[in-house]
Write an enzyme that holds these catalytic residues in place. Structure first.
Site, PDB file in Angstrom:
ATOM      1  N   CYS A   1     -37.151 -21.863  36.702  1.00 50.57           N
ATOM      2  CA  CYS A   1     -37.068 -22.626  37.959  1.00 50.57           C
ATOM      3  C   CYS A   1     -36.444 -21.818  39.093  1.00 50.57           C
ATOM      4  CB  CYS A   1     -36.296 -23.918  37.750  1.00 50.57           C
ATOM      5  SG  CYS A   1     -34.524 -23.660  37.534  1.00 50.57           S
TER       6      CYS A   1
ATOM      7  N   GLU B   1     -26.312  -0.473 -11.718  1.00 51.36           N
ATOM      8  CA  GLU B   1     -26.687  -0.228 -10.327  1.00 51.36           C
ATOM      9  C   GLU B   1     -25.438  -0.077  -9.461  1.00 51.36           C
ATOM     10  OE1 GLU B   1     -30.021  -0.348 -10.102  1.00 51.36           O
ATOM     11  OE2 GLU B   1     -30.536  -0.658  -7.997  1.00 51.36           O
TER      12      GLU B   1
ATOM     13  N   ASP C   1       0.820  -1.217   0.000  1.00 49.67           N
ATOM     14  CA  ASP C   1       0.000   0.000   0.000  1.00 49.67           C
ATOM     15  C   ASP C   1       0.855   1.268   0.000  1.00 49.67           C
ATOM     16  OD1 ASP C   1      -2.067  -1.672   0.030  1.00 49.67           O
ATOM     17  OD2 ASP C   1      -2.818  -1.148   2.044  1.00 49.67           O
ATOM     18  N   ALA C   2       1.943   1.224   0.794  1.00 49.56           N
ATOM     19  CA  ALA C   2       2.762   2.431   0.938  1.00 49.56           C
ATOM     20  C   ALA C   2       3.388   2.823  -0.400  1.00 49.56           C
ATOM     21  CB  ALA C   2       3.858   2.196   1.980  1.00 49.56           C
ATOM     22  N   GLU C   3       3.761   1.803  -1.171  1.00 45.72           N
ATOM     23  CA  GLU C   3       4.375   2.067  -2.460  1.00 45.72           C
ATOM     24  C   GLU C   3       3.326   2.644  -3.424  1.00 45.72           C
ATOM     25  OE1 GLU C   3       7.251   2.313  -3.267  1.00 45.72           O
ATOM     26  OE2 GLU C   3       7.257   2.245  -5.455  1.00 45.72           O
ATOM     27  N   TYR C   4       2.124   2.090  -3.365  1.00 42.20           N
ATOM     28  CA  TYR C   4       1.040   2.619  -4.181  1.00 42.20           C
ATOM     29  C   TYR C   4       0.817   4.099  -3.842  1.00 42.20           C
ATOM     30  CZ  TYR C   4      -3.543   3.151  -6.374  1.00 42.20           C
ATOM     31  OH  TYR C   4      -4.580   3.588  -7.150  1.00 42.20           O
ATOM     32  N   ASP C   5       0.767   4.390  -2.547  1.00 41.34           N
ATOM     33  CA  ASP C   5       0.533   5.771  -2.112  1.00 41.34           C
ATOM     34  C   ASP C   5       1.644   6.699  -2.606  1.00 41.34           C
ATOM     35  OD1 ASP C   5      -1.700   4.900  -0.875  1.00 41.34           O
ATOM     36  OD2 ASP C   5      -0.851   4.860   1.148  1.00 41.34           O
TER      37      ASP C   5
ATOM     38  N   LYS D   1     -31.823  -8.751  -9.747  1.00 42.87           N
ATOM     39  CA  LYS D   1     -32.269  -7.379  -9.548  1.00 42.87           C
ATOM     40  C   LYS D   1     -31.503  -6.837  -8.343  1.00 42.87           C
ATOM     41  CE  LYS D   1     -36.277  -4.412  -9.455  1.00 42.87           C
ATOM     42  NZ  LYS D   1     -35.808  -3.523  -8.415  1.00 42.87           N
TER      43      LYS D   1
HETATM   44  S1  IVH Z   1     -33.232  -3.028 -16.394  1.00 40.85           S
HETATM   45  C1  IVH Z   1     -35.578  -0.822 -19.361  1.00 40.85           C
HETATM   46  N1  IVH Z   1     -31.902  -4.765 -14.967  1.00 40.85           N
HETATM   47  O1  IVH Z   1     -34.517  -1.958 -10.896  1.00 40.85           O
HETATM   48  C2  IVH Z   1     -35.110  -1.604 -18.219  1.00 40.85           C
HETATM   49  N2  IVH Z   1     -32.893  -2.915 -13.832  1.00 40.85           N
HETATM   50  O2  IVH Z   1     -37.292  -0.375 -12.347  1.00 40.85           O
HETATM   51  C3  IVH Z   1     -34.349  -0.786 -17.267  1.00 40.85           C
HETATM   52  N3  IVH Z   1     -32.440  -2.860 -11.413  1.00 40.85           N
HETATM   53  O3  IVH Z   1     -34.220   1.154 -10.462  1.00 40.85           O
HETATM   54  C4  IVH Z   1     -33.911  -1.468 -16.032  1.00 40.85           C
HETATM   55  N4  IVH Z   1     -31.220  -4.697 -11.355  1.00 40.85           N
HETATM   56  O4  IVH Z   1     -31.952   0.292 -11.302  1.00 40.85           O
HETATM   57  C5  IVH Z   1     -32.631  -3.619 -14.937  1.00 40.85           C
HETATM   58  N5  IVH Z   1     -30.652  -6.388 -13.825  1.00 40.85           N
HETATM   59  C6  IVH Z   1     -31.363  -5.242 -13.819  1.00 40.85           C
HETATM   60  C7  IVH Z   1     -31.604  -4.512 -12.637  1.00 40.85           C
HETATM   61  C8  IVH Z   1     -32.382  -3.360 -12.668  1.00 40.85           C
HETATM   62  C9  IVH Z   1     -31.717  -3.700 -10.641  1.00 40.85           C
HETATM   63  C10 IVH Z   1     -33.156  -1.673 -10.908  1.00 40.85           C
HETATM   64  C11 IVH Z   1     -33.018  -0.455 -11.751  1.00 40.85           C
HETATM   65  C12 IVH Z   1     -34.329   0.281 -11.548  1.00 40.85           C
HETATM   66  C13 IVH Z   1     -35.268  -0.805 -11.193  1.00 40.85           C
HETATM   67  C14 IVH Z   1     -36.161  -1.125 -12.365  1.00 40.85           C
END
Ligand code: IVH
Length: 690
Positions: free
Chosen positions: A421, A184, A38-42, A126
């Site tokens: 008890c 995301e 890390d120190a070298e990176y810094d 999701k």
């Molecule tokens: S597609 C046109 N894929 O879920 C489609 N959304 O309403 C656009 N989200 O807030 C979204 N994982 O940020 C898509 N694999 C994924 C996702 C994803 C999470 C979130 C997105 C949005 C909500 C969709």
């Protein structure tokens, strides 16, 4: 002062530093395999920083120095999304039917008949964070924006640059003029927990949950704060694109984004038809609790972009995609009371009684608070609003208190007497739990002990569950496990909801359990620290119950894997007069097969081995297991007491010592030969006893 012109050698040094720092940052953050201290990176980082300060015209938006943040904004600038950031529809059905309903809609909208082949989908996770659009121009990240209302978002470029997993420059030799990547921002669970541990130690404010942590961090006006938050990113789609050969499918887009250096989650699949989507949903559902980040469902997208275009939109949601959610794993409710439960071993467990809450797919009314230290750490009090979590099949737990502004109840105090008890409840040194010393005199422990005794892996008495045990104990019909064997149809008839038939079945189940094995019986006694495998070892070693009851602590310690703690627990158990009485009564009621100790094939009993070096085929653990199976012992170091040293390649000092002590040395083949003899004696015994 006018800026100094940029000499060629400085420009070159700057380029080298940026390349090096990018490379090491990638090793560190993406591959988790840092090579540079890390120190070298810094040091390299500071050198670059000072060169850029000296020659401001050398500054570039893709320099690693842009990741540190700093400087406060008054507000975020608005950003208009040329391609709007849409949201997706949430499927209303939560079970597998959600997937098939979506597939059916798609087939209908595409006017497909039953004869047409299944539709191809891309199934993704999701992620539960904050949607972000990243704009790369000629391969360089020039802007990052939140979703906002879908048309206009906020410019959070400075904050997003601090996220190491987001490339400041695409890994493409011929980058497109414009590439907007949508995805995301999230905070991984381990990072979230580590951050909160540090914050707690430093007396700082805790982050509420990973999703709020991600959203709150991205929307910090001071990017230096964002830089300290361990954020990550997954790409899932595209916005505006110019000068890029667009793949024809969603799965192709994700592959191409991954190839350009963007983080794309591996947990995705191309699936055909609704059933395959449902299978993905349930597979992910099972793995959800063990994923390193939070998700709230899965997303299905029609894979072909041509079909996506044909399907079009309803108002502002695309028809081609749907979010199929899982039940939330966390919820907020009120603590109605804190009760203390007593377990089989007398451990006192504080449990929060809750206003009923639907979380993780079930209604939760109780959540464990683990032990008194945990209650104190979280400072949970009656009347508090708390976050409750139930992930997978684990017991629901109180995660934390949501700070309120009203008056709070007194802090919770663990009782120093057993609530059942009234015996003393003491806490031994080094133990998290306070334990009731009442033993089987304590009704709670008695009930738990009886349930354990009857459980499937112990005496296996079918039908002797919690409700019946409660009544049997409350009505004084059963005090000890031995009393179970005096139950009759008539005595059971007095129990609530116990018909003739059930009473008969229970008596029959009790009778069936009379013939058992010594291992089950020893396990069923519920001796502290004696699980199934120790019970088996004790049974094999001693062959019958009386020698176990009488064995000294030293004798017990000659059993493989029985150390001083386990030996002491066993001795303490049998030293209690009432336990001996129970054992005597049980001995009259049940029969177990006695194992002739002589016939237990342990040809290597009393023989000590030391393993050293690498064996050609066996791992250390395999060799050890084979030796122990035959009754031998494996020690860590060579001494005069060692009988054999098994040496493999690159054996070092242990081998030398063995040679100097004149100890017998075996190679793997020699060991296996010894064990083969053991096998022969085994089969010989088997024949004799047939
Ligand atoms: S597609 C046109 N894929 O879920 C489609 N959304 O309403 C656009 N989200 O807030 C979204 N994982 O940020 C898509 N694999 C994924 C996702 C994803 C999470 C979130 C997105 C949005 C909500 C969709």
């Amino acid at each position: 002062m006018p800026a100094a012109p940029l000499p060629a050698d400085v420009a070159e040094r700057i380029a080298t530093l940026r390349r090096e720092l990018d490379h090491h940052s990638r090793l560190y953050y993406e591959l988790d395999a840092p090579v540079l201290p890390d120190a070298e990176y810094d040091r390299l980082f500071r050198e670059l920083q000072s060169l850029e300060d000296q020659y401001p015209e050398s500054r570039s938006p893709d320099s690693p120095t842009q990741r540190v943040g700093g400087g406060r904004l008054d507000e975020f600038e608005p950003v208009i999304h040329v391609v709007p950031m849409l949201s997706i529809r949430t499927e209303t059905e939560t079970g597998p039917a959600g997937a098939t309903a979506f597939d059916a809609r798609i087939r209908r909208d595409l006017a497909l008949g039953p004869e047409d082949p299944p539709v191809e989908y891309n199934a993704e996770l999701k992620y539960d964070g904050l949607a972000i659009s990243l704009r790369y121009e000629d391969g360089v990240l020039v802007r990052a924006a939140t979703r906002g209302d879908g048309q206009t978002g906020e410019d959070v470029t400075r904050n997003i640059r601090t996220i190491r997993r987001i490339p400041l420059r695409l890994k493409l030799s011929e980058p497109p003029a414009v590439l907007e990547v949508r995805g995301e921002v999230y905070m991984a669970l381990a990072e979230f927990e580590a951050f909160n541990r540090r914050a707690e130690a430093g007396g700082e404010k805790l982050l509420v949950n990973p999703r709020n942590a991600a959203a709150g961090s991205v929307r910090q006006l001071d990017s230096a704060i964002t830089a300290r938050r361990p954020l990550s990113f997954f790409a899932y789609g595209l916005g505006e694109v110019a000068g890029w050969p667009l793949p024809g499918t969603q799965s192709g887009i994700l592959d191409a984004l991954a190839a350009a250096g963007l983080p794309v989650c591996d947990e995705r699949t191309v699936a055909h038809g609704g059933e395959a989507l449902a299978a993905f949903h349930s597979r992910v559902g099972e793995r959800r609790a063990s994923l390193p980040f939070e998700i709230d469902g899965v997303v299905y997208k029609v894979n072909s972009l041509a079909l996506q275009a044909r399907l079009g939109f309803v108002t502002r949601e695309p028809r081609f995609a749907v979010a199929h959610k899982f039940p939330p794993e966390e919820g907020v409710t009120e603590v109605l009371g804190i009760e203390v439960q007593v377990g089989r071993t007398g451990a006192l467990t504080p449990v929060a009684r809750l206003r009923p809450l639907f979380v993780g797919g079930v209604t939760v009314t109780n959540a464990t608070l683990h032990n008194e230290d945990e209650v104190a750490r979280k400072d949970v009090r009656v009347g508090d609003t708390v976050v409750v979590r139930r992930a997978g099949d684990v017991i629901p737990e109180v995660v934390r208190v949501v700070p309120g502004d009203g008056l709070r109840a007194e802090p919770f105090r663990m009782p120093d007497r057993c609530p059942v008890c009234d015996s003393l409840a003491a806490r031994e040194e080094g133990e998290a739990a306070r334990r009731c010393v009442g033993g089987l005199f304590c009704e709670a422990q008695r009930k738990q002990a009886l349930l354990h005794f009857a459980s499937r892996r112990a005496m296996d008495i079918e039908g002797l569950g919690e409700k019946i045990v409660d009544q049997l104990v409350d009505q004084g019909l059963v005090r000890t496990p031995a009393d179970i064997y005096s139950l009759t149809r008539e005595s059971l008839a007095s129990l609530e909801r116990m018909g003739d038939r059930s009473a008969e079945n229970l008596v029959a189940a009790v009778d069936r359990s009379r013939r058992t094995t010594l291992q089950r019986l020893v396990f069923a006694l519920g001796i502290r620290n004696v699980g199934e495998s120790t019970a088996r070892d004790l049974a094999r070693h001693f062959g019958d119950l009386p020698p176990i009851v009488e064995a000294s602590q030293e004798a017990l310690m000659t059993v493989p894997d029985v150390g001083p703690v386990v030996a002491r627990s066993i001795r303490e158990f049998f030293d209690q007069e009432h336990n001996r009485e129970v054992v005597t009564a049980l001995s009259a009621a049940v029969q177990w097969e006695r194992i002739a100790v002589e016939s237990v094939p342990r040809p290597l009993a009393g023989v000590t081995f030391v393993l050293t070096g690498t064996l050609p085929t066996l791992t250390r653990d395999e060799a050890r297991a084979k030796i122990e199976q035959a009754g031998g012992k494996v020690a860590g170091s060579v001494s005069a007491k060692t009988h054999y040293v098994v040496a493999g390649a690159e054996a070092g000092s242990k081998l030398e010592k063995a040679q100097s002590l004149g100890i017998h040395i075996l190679d793997e083949a020699g060991l296996l030969e010894l064990l083969r003899q053991h096998d022969k004696s085994l089969s010989a015994i088997a024949k004799e006893t047939q």
